[in-house]
Scaffold this motif. Sequence first.
Motif, short mmCIF file in Angstrom:
data_model
loop_
_atom_site.label_atom_id
_atom_site.label_comp_id
_atom_site.label_asym_id
_atom_site.label_seq_id
_atom_site.Cartn_x
_atom_site.Cartn_y
_atom_site.Cartn_z
N HIS A 66 0.81 -1.23 0.00
CA HIS A 66 0.00 0.00 0.00
C HIS A 66 0.84 1.28 0.00
CE1 HIS A 66 -3.09 -2.91 0.90
NE2 HIS A 66 -2.41 -3.27 1.97
N ASP A 84 -0.63 4.00 -2.23
CA ASP A 84 -1.88 4.52 -1.66
C ASP A 84 -1.59 5.52 -0.55
OD1 ASP A 84 -3.17 2.77 -3.34
OD2 ASP A 84 -3.44 1.22 -1.81
N SER A 93 -3.41 6.59 8.44
CA SER A 93 -4.16 5.65 9.27
C SER A 93 -5.32 5.05 8.49
CB SER A 93 -4.65 6.37 10.52
OG SER A 93 -5.41 5.50 11.31
N GLN A 94 -6.01 5.90 7.72
CA GLN A 94 -7.15 5.40 6.93
C GLN A 94 -6.73 4.33 5.93
OE1 GLN A 94 -9.70 8.33 5.09
NE2 GLN A 94 -10.07 9.35 7.06
N VAL A 95 -5.58 4.53 5.30
CA VAL A 95 -5.12 3.54 4.32
C VAL A 95 -4.82 2.21 5.01
CG1 VAL A 95 -3.26 2.94 2.71
CG2 VAL A 95 -4.19 5.27 2.73
N TYR A 96 -4.08 2.26 6.10
CA TYR A 96 -3.65 1.01 6.73
C TYR A 96 -4.73 0.37 7.59
CZ TYR A 96 1.01 -0.04 5.10
OH TYR A 96 2.06 -0.44 4.32
N SER A 97 -5.72 1.16 8.02
CA SER A 97 -6.81 0.57 8.81
C SER A 97 -7.60 -0.44 7.98
CB SER A 97 -7.76 1.67 9.31
OG SER A 97 -7.09 2.50 10.21
N LYS A 98 -7.59 -0.26 6.67
CA LYS A 98 -8.32 -1.17 5.79
C LYS A 98 -7.56 -2.48 5.57
CE LYS A 98 -10.42 2.66 3.29
NZ LYS A 98 -9.99 3.65 2.28
N THR A 99 -6.34 -2.57 6.05
CA THR A 99 -5.55 -3.79 5.87
C THR A 99 -5.54 -4.58 7.17
OG1 THR A 99 -3.43 -2.95 6.67
CG2 THR A 99 -4.04 -2.40 4.41
N ASN A 100 -4.92 -5.73 7.15
CA ASN A 100 -4.76 -6.48 8.39
C ASN A 100 -3.33 -6.36 8.94
OD1 ASN A 100 -3.53 -7.96 6.47
ND2 ASN A 100 -4.80 -9.80 6.71
#
Lengths: 307, 307
Positions: free
Chosen positions: B238, B241, B281-288
């Motif tokens: 990411h 992104d 934070s928004q980008v990585y919050s969508k990942t695990n």
Amino acid sequence: MNEIKIFSPATVANVACGFDVLGFCLDSVGDDMVIRKVERKGIHITHIEGFDLPYNAEENVAGVSALAMYNAIDVDFGFEIEIYKNIKPGSGIGSSAASAVGSVFGMNELIGRPFNKTQLTEFAIKGEALASKCEHADNLAPAMFGGFTLVKSISPLEILEIPSPKDLYATIIHPQIEIKTSEARAILPKEVALSNAITQWANFGSLIHGLHTSDYGLIHRSLQDVIVEPYRSQLIPHYHDVKQAVIEVGALGAGISGSGPSIFSLSKGLETAQKVKEAMSQVYSKTNIDFDIHVTKINTNGIKVLN
Amino acid sequence: MNEIKIFSPATVANVACGFDVLGFCLDSVGDDMVIRKVERKGIHITHIEGFDLPYNAEENVAGVSALAMYNAIDVDFGFEIEIYKNIKPGSGIGSSAASAVGSVFGMNELIGRPFNKTQLTEFAIKGEALASKCEHADNLAPAMFGGFTLVKSISPLEILEIPSPKDLYATIIHPQIEIKTSEARAILPKEVALSNAITQWANFGSLIHGLHTSDYGLIHRSLQDVIVEPYRSQLIPHYHDVKQAVIEVGALGAGISGSGPSIFSLSKGLETAQKVKEAMSQVYSKTNIDFDIHVTKINTNGIKVLN
């Protein structure tokens, strides 16, 4: 005002570690040009002295940049251009750049300065491209702005004015040999070692810092070119002898001016710059190559109106 | 004084166009260390908190740099080192550099500062080499000097302190994945296109100029990496992104911190730096993938004594 006389200075491009992006402006070496508003529309080169150059505007560097600007303005008059050329074409100190910058700078003065210096340089790039077959501004920018300039990018054109330490002088030797720009380009590799590229940008960043802080020692240690010099120096007889000789008498550094054959050197103070002239002269006096040498302060003003 | 507590800061190396030579220092992120003069000769690591690191001085980064300095001085006492490690090893924000710099800085304070910061960095290079298998100083220099530093050369070691605009903030996200430094090195090509190298040093010179002139717009336009990012960004999920997201909320630029996996961003003002944190934070919050984010002013002082 219908007529203007201008001085368009010679310049040194590349400046060792700043290949393709850095340049500086010379003080006492350059072309004179007269630009005149006339009724006859178009761009007309009416007089050329010094060197044999084409009168047809579309085949002349000063004419091509003038036409680029002329096509961007809507006027019912034209311009005459007289060129008194002192900078020998092909000497490596921005002969074509001086011509390209001169016509558009003069025209702009005559019509009330609608364009800023960066916009004028955009027009001049078209003229420079006629001479060097590619669009670059590393001689144009210092001729236009004076001092040291960094061409950050060509498209969009972005030129940065880097401060120049006040006691900095240049000595430039022009050996009377011909190096074709195309040959100087062809000799360069398409790829370079990453380790060398890192060394080059470490030196380049350090040079920019040294110019900002007037740190002559750092300028000395930064004026190294590990990318281009190993190739292009082969085209210039006695290059390494000249370089060694000028360092021995106290120069801050030396390198190939533009694509050569001229060799520039930078010094702190006029006295050292004169010693550098002697040292250069001694090397080339032993050869059968004619040469001339200029000693000049860094010109921090760039192109200027004479009358 | 027989005991000293110090704060050794985290750092960001490379900084987009400054691969291998530029770095900057973080303010609120770093390790604490206690250095103590003791009768028992030698270097003794007596306490480590935070992460599991070797106690044997010869296998510990802080120990190796301490030994390098210890062998250069003639004293009849020794040093104990306590390490309170907050910077996770392998996170890409100079964990080993903080350790390497901390021990020698603290020891130097305790014995009356016989060494200057460049000399201390020479010792620290030995410790850093234990972690990264090569001698480099692009994290050590900003940890030691603070602000932005340019490592002009390693041998001889020359470190330049570049001015830091006063309103410059960093936001750094650390995705909890592992990238081996050896892998990050191996992915780089040995050769690069000359045209890309030119772009890189144009940007790097422009960044140095932008830092000198506090020209945030220029800093924005200069924070481009055409050499390393195309390769190493593949190792960071990411990455693009995150980069796009932070630029959209007004960041000046972003890039890989050191060899990753952390991603740094620079912003004008704390407010934007906080927005950048949200965007990351928004980008990585969508990942695990777990992650943490630091927002910090540029630390212009570097390593410091706490007591």
